[in-house]
Motif scaffolding. Structure first.
Motif, PDB file in Angstrom:
ATOM      1  N   ARG A  30      41.732  36.077  49.684  1.00  0.00           N
ATOM      2  CA  ARG A  30      40.756  34.989  49.692  1.00  0.00           C
ATOM      3  C   ARG A  30      41.266  33.787  50.486  1.00  0.00           C
ATOM      4  O   ARG A  30      40.501  33.129  51.202  1.00  0.00           O
ATOM      5  CB  ARG A  30      40.407  34.568  48.255  1.00  0.00           C
ATOM      6  CG  ARG A  30      39.615  35.602  47.477  1.00  0.00           C
ATOM      7  CD  ARG A  30      39.167  35.080  46.119  1.00  0.00           C
ATOM      8  NE  ARG A  30      38.193  34.001  46.270  1.00  0.00           N
ATOM      9  CZ  ARG A  30      36.894  34.183  46.502  1.00  0.00           C
ATOM     10  NH1 ARG A  30      36.400  35.407  46.608  1.00  0.00           N
ATOM     11  NH2 ARG A  30      36.076  33.150  46.643  1.00  0.00           N
ATOM     12  N   ALA A  69      37.581  32.770  51.942  1.00  0.00           N
ATOM     13  CA  ALA A  69      36.400  33.130  51.153  1.00  0.00           C
ATOM     14  C   ALA A  69      35.785  31.931  50.428  1.00  0.00           C
ATOM     15  O   ALA A  69      34.581  31.917  50.166  1.00  0.00           O
ATOM     16  CB  ALA A  69      36.773  34.213  50.135  1.00  0.00           C
ATOM     17  N   ASN A 122      38.452  43.404  46.180  1.00  0.00           N
ATOM     18  CA  ASN A 122      38.451  41.959  45.919  1.00  0.00           C
ATOM     19  C   ASN A 122      37.313  41.458  45.041  1.00  0.00           C
ATOM     20  O   ASN A 122      37.279  40.268  44.708  1.00  0.00           O
ATOM     21  CB  ASN A 122      38.417  41.211  47.256  1.00  0.00           C
ATOM     22  CG  ASN A 122      39.604  41.545  48.135  1.00  0.00           C
ATOM     23  OD1 ASN A 122      40.737  41.142  47.855  1.00  0.00           O
ATOM     24  ND2 ASN A 122      39.363  42.299  49.209  1.00  0.00           N
TER      25      ASN A 122
END
Length: 420
Positions: free
Chosen positions: A121, A126, A236
């Motif tokens: 991330r 992200a 994820n």
């Protein structure tokens, strides 16, 4: 004023079913096709995330994961805006339980997965992807988009890659590695929008529904991108999808499935619902109310509806083979305007609408002449201003078919301002 107002005239409509005197018999092949039209994997039961519902061994795994995570990452860490190391924050418990569930409550494997996800991330960015304009405005609302909720309140994300059968469109999006990376980033952006709608609370809405339309989807061309999307999401975004519904499944689906099946856990496979072509509406209605199903899939939801607030609830009914259904909406006062939507999923039939005044000797008014509704026709949307009191009759004629069809309708009656 709408039909829910005490000043509006609205009585429950009558549904009258008329059986054809000589209904067509179903062949053995037709019966077998209907019986196997929706294939489902073993049932999936979504976690409630209540600590009290966990087995003692699972509660211990959660505490062990928290301790190991604190040891491995003494600094403040968070996912989706939730501090993972905060004391007495049940949102953190929900997220950590997702990782544990994805790894069968193996603490070591779950810890590795959490740390890898945190690293990904940060590297991927992200947390800021929602603010980016990735240049896919023309794909939004067509290729991947969020629209409505299922019957349990999960946000629903629709995916349709059929547009990529056009070579020019395919080259524009997947023409080189950089374009593929940008597309994957956009798909993460769409998913992050859905996750932002979750509350991460025990007993709450903690996952989304994925509906994937396989009609006209290029098989070989999209393999690389599909493989990367599946792998990235599974690594994820554990337990973020409550159900995966595949619609318009062609004959070659088993070949495509065999390619990415090795990348899926058994738990992921248990979330699958597989529906063949011609059975889309019936399948989706099992999980999503008709007013939340997009019109192109046999529902009543249009993208513009979100501007008018929550959708008005629809009524569902079925039409057997060889049967005609008349929906009678009575109690319409003179000067009122009635607006209605009606949709029938799966194959063709005849439809018409007429208004029958209450006054004796009055003529019936043809509102919509009888016409053939094709299988790919979107929902009927029409309105009629009644000069006299009476009833609206919507006729759905399935007497020429032997196949049962699912259908839905809704209506709103608005009185004339002068009569209020």
């Amino acid at each position: 004023m709408d039909s829910s107002s005490p000043l509006s005239v609205q009585q429950p409509p009558n549904l009258k079913h008329t059986q054809s005197p000589n209904p067509t018999r179903k062949s053995l092949i037709t019966s077998l096709m209907e019986a196997t039209s929706t294939l489902r994997a073993p049932s999936f039961k979504e976690d409630t995330y209540f600590i009290s519902h966990l087995k003692p061994s699972d509660r211990k795994s959660l505490n062990d994961l928290k301790h190991k995570l604190l040891t491995s990452s003494p600094h403040s860490i968070s996912m989706w805006g939730v501090p993972l190391l905060a004391n007495s924050d049940d949102r953190a418990d929900v997220i950590l339980l997702k990782f544990l569930r994805a790894r069968d409550f193996n603490v070591h494997d779950a810890l590795t997965m959490v740390l890898n996800c945190l690293s990904w991330r940060k590297e991927f960015g992200a947390d800021v992807v929602l603010d980016e304009d990735l240049g896919f405005k023309d794909l939004e609302g067509e290729v991947a988009y969020l629209q409505g909720f299922d019957r349990e309140g999960h946000p629903v994300c629709y995916n349709d890659y059929g547009v990529f059968k056009d070579k020019e469109m395919y080259d524009n999006v997947f023409g080189d590695d950089e374009k593929v990376k940008r597309f994957l980033r956009w798909r993460v952006q769409v998913l992050e929008r859905g996750i932002k709608m979750l509350n991460f609370k025990p007993g709450g809405v903690n996952s989304i529904i994925q509906v994937t339309d396989l009609k006209d989807m290029p098989k070989k061309e999209l393999w690389v991108a599909t493989n990367q999307i599946v792998s990235l999401f599974q690594d994820n975004y554990p337990e973020m999808v409550a159900k995966k519904i595949f619609i318009n499944v062609p004959w070659y689906f088993s070949l495509v499935y065999s390619m990415f099946s090795p990348f899926l856990t058994q738990r992921s496979k248990s979330k699958f619902v597989i529906s063949k072509e011609g059975n889309v509406a019936e399948t989706l209605y099992k999980f999503i109310s008709p007013e939340n199903v997009p019109v192109q899939y046999g529902g009543l939801s249009r993208p513009s509806d979100v501007l008018d607030g929550p959708p008005k609830q629809a009524s569902e009914f079925t039409i057997k083979g060889g049967e005609k259904v008349n929906i009678q909406i009575e109690g319409i006062e003179g000067g009122a305007t009635i607006t209605w939507d009606l949709v029938v999923g799966r194959w063709e039939l005849e439809y018409s609408a007429e208004f029958v005044p209450n006054a004796e000797g009055s003529y019936t008014i043809v509102v919509e002449k009888q016409r053939r509704m094709a299988a790919n026709d979107e929902a009927v949307h029409n309105s009629f201003a009644a000069r006299k009191a009476g009833k609206l009759v919507l006729s759905v004629d399935n007497t020429a078919s032997s196949c049962r069809k699912v259908a839905a309708y809704r209506y709103v009656v608005r009185k004339s301002p002068t009569n209020m």
